[in-house]
Design a protein around this motif. Structure first.
Motif, PDB file in Angstrom:
ATOM      1  N   ASP A  58      84.444  37.913  44.364  1.00  0.00           N
ATOM      2  CA  ASP A  58      85.670  37.959  45.157  1.00  0.00           C
ATOM      3  C   ASP A  58      85.416  38.418  46.592  1.00  0.00           C
ATOM      4  OD1 ASP A  58      87.156  37.066  43.041  1.00  0.00           O
ATOM      5  OD2 ASP A  58      87.851  39.046  42.411  1.00  0.00           O
ATOM      6  N   PHE A  59      84.295  39.119  46.825  1.00  0.00           N
ATOM      7  CA  PHE A  59      83.980  39.541  48.188  1.00  0.00           C
ATOM      8  C   PHE A  59      83.710  38.324  49.076  1.00  0.00           C
ATOM      9  CE2 PHE A  59      82.769  43.390  45.782  1.00  0.00           C
ATOM     10  CZ  PHE A  59      83.551  44.319  46.468  1.00  0.00           C
ATOM     11  N   TYR A  60      83.044  37.323  48.520  1.00  0.00           N
ATOM     12  CA  TYR A  60      82.771  36.062  49.214  1.00  0.00           C
ATOM     13  C   TYR A  60      83.125  34.937  48.252  1.00  0.00           C
ATOM     14  CZ  TYR A  60      80.120  39.037  52.403  1.00  0.00           C
ATOM     15  OH  TYR A  60      79.743  40.014  53.285  1.00  0.00           O
ATOM     16  N   PRO A  61      84.388  34.525  48.204  1.00  0.00           N
ATOM     17  CA  PRO A  61      84.847  33.584  47.171  1.00  0.00           C
ATOM     18  C   PRO A  61      84.039  32.294  47.135  1.00  0.00           C
ATOM     19  CG  PRO A  61      86.709  34.544  48.340  1.00  0.00           C
ATOM     20  CD  PRO A  61      85.475  34.969  49.082  1.00  0.00           C
ATOM     21  N   HIS A  62      83.602  31.955  45.938  1.00  0.00           N
ATOM     22  CA  HIS A  62      82.898  30.715  45.659  1.00  0.00           C
ATOM     23  C   HIS A  62      81.639  30.554  46.508  1.00  0.00           C
ATOM     24  CE1 HIS A  62      86.638  28.601  43.780  1.00  0.00           C
ATOM     25  NE2 HIS A  62      86.554  29.875  43.452  1.00  0.00           N
ATOM     26  N   ASN A  63      81.038  31.683  46.896  1.00  0.00           N
ATOM     27  CA  ASN A  63      79.819  31.654  47.696  1.00  0.00           C
ATOM     28  C   ASN A  63      78.622  31.757  46.750  1.00  0.00           C
ATOM     29  OD1 ASN A  63      77.557  32.454  49.348  1.00  0.00           O
ATOM     30  ND2 ASN A  63      79.019  32.920  50.975  1.00  0.00           N
ATOM     31  N   VAL A  64      78.003  30.617  46.459  1.00  0.00           N
ATOM     32  CA  VAL A  64      76.925  30.580  45.474  1.00  0.00           C
ATOM     33  C   VAL A  64      75.678  31.323  45.951  1.00  0.00           C
ATOM     34  CG1 VAL A  64      75.392  29.059  44.153  1.00  0.00           C
ATOM     35  CG2 VAL A  64      77.800  28.449  44.455  1.00  0.00           C
ATOM     36  N   ILE A  69      71.884  35.939  45.150  1.00  0.00           N
ATOM     37  CA  ILE A  69      71.150  37.088  45.690  1.00  0.00           C
ATOM     38  C   ILE A  69      71.611  38.375  45.009  1.00  0.00           C
ATOM     39  CG2 ILE A  69      70.770  38.470  47.774  1.00  0.00           C
ATOM     40  CD1 ILE A  69      70.957  35.862  49.374  1.00  0.00           C
ATOM     41  N   PHE A  70      72.900  38.489  44.749  1.00  0.00           N
ATOM     42  CA  PHE A  70      73.403  39.666  44.058  1.00  0.00           C
ATOM     43  C   PHE A  70      72.781  39.778  42.669  1.00  0.00           C
ATOM     44  CE2 PHE A  70      76.354  41.371  40.891  1.00  0.00           C
ATOM     45  CZ  PHE A  70      76.539  42.656  41.379  1.00  0.00           C
ATOM     46  N   GLY A  71      72.689  38.651  41.944  1.00  0.00           N
ATOM     47  CA  GLY A  71      72.087  38.665  40.616  1.00  0.00           C
ATOM     48  C   GLY A  71      70.625  39.074  40.653  1.00  0.00           C
ATOM     49  N   VAL A  72      69.891  38.587  41.664  1.00  0.00           N
ATOM     50  CA  VAL A  72      68.475  38.954  41.805  1.00  0.00           C
ATOM     51  C   VAL A  72      68.349  40.454  42.067  1.00  0.00           C
ATOM     52  CG1 VAL A  72      66.429  38.668  43.242  1.00  0.00           C
ATOM     53  CG2 VAL A  72      67.760  36.662  42.574  1.00  0.00           C
ATOM     54  N   ASP A 453      83.331  27.602  51.706  1.00  0.00           N
ATOM     55  CA  ASP A 453      82.881  27.149  53.021  1.00  0.00           C
ATOM     56  C   ASP A 453      81.377  27.298  53.172  1.00  0.00           C
ATOM     57  OD1 ASP A 453      85.509  26.604  53.819  1.00  0.00           O
ATOM     58  OD2 ASP A 453      85.831  28.695  54.448  1.00  0.00           O
ATOM     59  N   SER A 454      80.732  27.809  52.130  1.00  0.00           N
ATOM     60  CA  SER A 454      79.292  28.044  52.195  1.00  0.00           C
ATOM     61  C   SER A 454      78.551  26.842  51.623  1.00  0.00           C
ATOM     62  CB  SER A 454      78.940  29.304  51.394  1.00  0.00           C
ATOM     63  OG  SER A 454      77.559  29.523  51.402  1.00  0.00           O
ATOM     64  N   PRO A 455      77.751  26.152  52.435  1.00  0.00           N
ATOM     65  CA  PRO A 455      77.071  24.950  51.944  1.00  0.00           C
ATOM     66  C   PRO A 455      75.900  25.270  51.021  1.00  0.00           C
ATOM     67  CG  PRO A 455      76.402  25.400  54.193  1.00  0.00           C
ATOM     68  CD  PRO A 455      77.463  26.407  53.861  1.00  0.00           C
TER      69      PRO A 455
END
Length: 587
Positions: A58-64, A69-72, A453-455
């Motif tokens: 939710d901090f960066y919606p739909h930002n894969v 990176i968070f998971g790593v 919006d993150s490609p």
């Protein structure tokens, strides 16, 4: 001496982070992302990992890329926790301990062995298993003070909750096996105190989860029961004869699978070290330790074959309870066999377990790693490769027991070997990533997912599939949030690309004996109000396609009541797919 391993650690994790915006798997990874981006839509999953990862997304919606990176970072932090406790009981030398911590951190890269770097239920299972393993290490080697027992119990509960969030069946198996090893080693009263405290903390954490993220305890349990019953339909339709046939077929393939699986690399390395690194003259206690190590590896191979090919085959009956009893029984016999082969028993009255602790710890870590995939699909030994850090710990406990401290160069060589195996494999899979048509170097075409919006950079074939599917849908009046029934059985990525509402479950899985019943159950749970407005995605010649007859059985006028909105071809499998739009409301 530590510089090369530290450099390998930085390069390996840096390589993953650098490529975090590359690649898009339209199967498993898309299923993970749908669970994370729309956790409240998925009422057909037992796993709760999407609820927690959704909070961070939710901090960066739909930002894969951010999510990857968070998971790593998350799994790296847990691996450091595990490595600190493991290295404490492996060596007192600062250099060796430093190398061990780095090696354990690198070994965690095994979770990315298919280049699926998006966090998933596997991330939670591995994280929880490492915390549980750290607690088992502490209980076997040190537990004695009340404060230490409480800390061990708390860590067991937290690790168990993390595993349960990922896969509840794994939590049952990991908790049961960890408790079994603690009970076999520690005194009765000490085991009881640790067990009661761990269970109490686990129940408290579970209630907090159900209350705050599950909508209340009763709704949470209702949803879990529904998801469990829904998942059981996938394994329906098997007979006792099917189970026996699977056992016999699997046992025939044991030799090849046992020694081609990276998970057993630790055991093989230990044997190699034993033959090339042991001094020619042995004292009596050293001979006993060597015999213990070899016996432990032999017992591990035996219990691995049993757990993988006998217990796993019982899944044909869909009887989870029978599988769990067989699994724990096998582990108990495994312990007794190891004790008999060692020529001594492991008394409960001695919490220090003297010279036997390295062998016991090694066997316990390997056992936890082996059962971590319990309840999932596929063969357990193959899936347990995700728990490679625990196998590494098992191998290192045996290696450090076999190799005298004076032979520090041989010790360092073993550590480096175990550390560099995952690094080499990581770079290998980047050239052959899981279910991607091209290597990571060919992921150069930018796409965006619905609501983002993150490609993401993908290969040309995947980009063509995404763009053709989206443009065809938009030309025919598609809007985000429209229900989509994916009958392809293998591409939940379509719902992610279109921003569709996948009713009940993000993935109507195909290719199983019970897939038709599973699809029918999903459609029935969705309800007619959703189905009448739903678009449909089919794969006329797809290898995992679902039986389209269930659409008519659900009251849909398919295909006469629909028109083709898009015709696309996937990069993975090169599968032709048709997107259908309803042209009149279904009654």
């Amino acid at each position: 001496m530590a510089a090369p391993s530290l450099l390998a650690l930085v390069l390996a994790y840096g390589f993953i982070v650098w490529n975090a915006n590359k690649g898009f798997d339209i199967t498993d990874e898309s299923f993970y992302l749908l669970n994370i981006f729309y956790p409240n839509r998925n009422i057909g999953a037992v796993s709760e990992f999407g609820q927690y990862l959704g909070l961070f997304s939710d901090f960066y919606p739909h930002n894969v890329p951010f999510l990857r990176i968070f998971g790593v970072a998350f799994i790296l932090c847990v691996s450091v926790y595990y490595s600190i406790f493991a290295s404490r009981y492996l060596s007192s030398q600062f250099l060796i301990r430093t190398l061990l911590i780095i090696a354990f951190a690198i070994s965690t890269l095994s979770i990315f062995r298919f280049w699926l770097i998006t966090p998933s239920y596997n991330t939670f299972v591995l994280a929880g298993a490492m915390i549980v393993a750290a607690s088992v290490i502490r209980s076997i080697n040190r537990a004695g003070l009340l404060g230490e027992e409480i800390r061990i119990a708390d860590a067991l509960a937290i690790g168990g909750v993390l595993v349960a969030i990922g896969r509840p069946t794994s939590a049952i198996a990991v908790g049961g096996v960890a408790g079994l090893w603690i009970a076999c080693v520690c005194p009765y009263r000490q085991t009881l105190r640790i067990g009661v405290a761990a269970v109490c903390v686990f129940i408290l954490l579970f209630l907090l989860h159900a209350a705050f993220l599950g909508g209340g305890v009763e709704p949470f349990l209702t949803r879990v029961n529904f998801a469990k019953d829904l998942a059981a339909t996938l394994d329906a339709g098997h007979t006792f004869g099917d189970a026996i046939g699977r056992v016999l077929t699997a046992l025939r393939d044991v030799p090849g699978q046992m020694f081609s699986t990276p998970s057993l690399a630790g055991a093989l390395v230990t044997l190699i070290v034993f033959f090339i690194g042991w001094p020619p003259r042995l004292h009596l206690n050293e001979k006993r330790m060597a015999q213990s190590c070899v016996a432990g590896v032999a017992a591990l191979v035996a219990v691995t074959a049993y757990s993988t090919h006998v217990v796993q085959a019982v899944s044909s009956w869909g009887n989870l309870g029978v599988r769990l009893v067989l699994l724990l029984l096998g582990q108990f016999l495994f312990f007794k066999l190891a004790a008999r082969l060692n020529g001594e028993t492991f008394p409960k009255s001695n919490p220090e377990v003297a010279n036997s602790s390295p062998v016991i710890t090694a066997l316990a870590l390997a056992s936890i790693a082996l059962v971590a995939p319990f309840g999932g699909t596929g063969v357990m030994i193959g899936n347990s490769g995700t728990a490679f850090p625990l196998y590494v710990g098992s191998a290192l406990f045996l290696a450090m027991a076999i190799i005298p401290p004076a032979r520090w160069l041989l010790r360092v060589s073993v550590i480096y070997l175990l550390a560099f195996l995952p690094v080499l494999f990581l770079f290998y899979v980047s050239m052959m990533p899981y279910r991607l048509p091209e290597s990571m170097s060919h992921q150069t075409n930018p796409i965006t997912l619905a609501g983002s919006d993150s490609p993401i950079l993908v290969d040309g074939a995947t980009a063509n599939w995404v763009n053709a599917l989206r443009s065809g849908a938009l030309e025919h009046g598609w809007s985000e949030g429209t229900p989509l029934i994916d009958m392809t059985g293998a591409t939940p990525g379509a719902a992610l690309v279109l921003g569709a509402n996948a009713p009940v479950t993000p993935w109507i899985v195909g290719g199983y004996k019970g897939s038709k019943s599973f699809a029918a159950s999903v459609l029935a749970a969705a309800g007619s109000e959703i189905l009448k407005d739903a678009w449909i995605l089919t794969a006329p010649t797809g290898a995992a396609k679902n039986d389209e007859a269930v659409l008519s059985e659900a009251g849909l006028d398919f295909p006469s009541g629909y028109e083709i909105a898009a015709e696309v071809t996937t990069g993975y499998r090169k599968e032709k797919q048709l997107l259908w739009k309803p042209v009149r409301k279904n009654d």
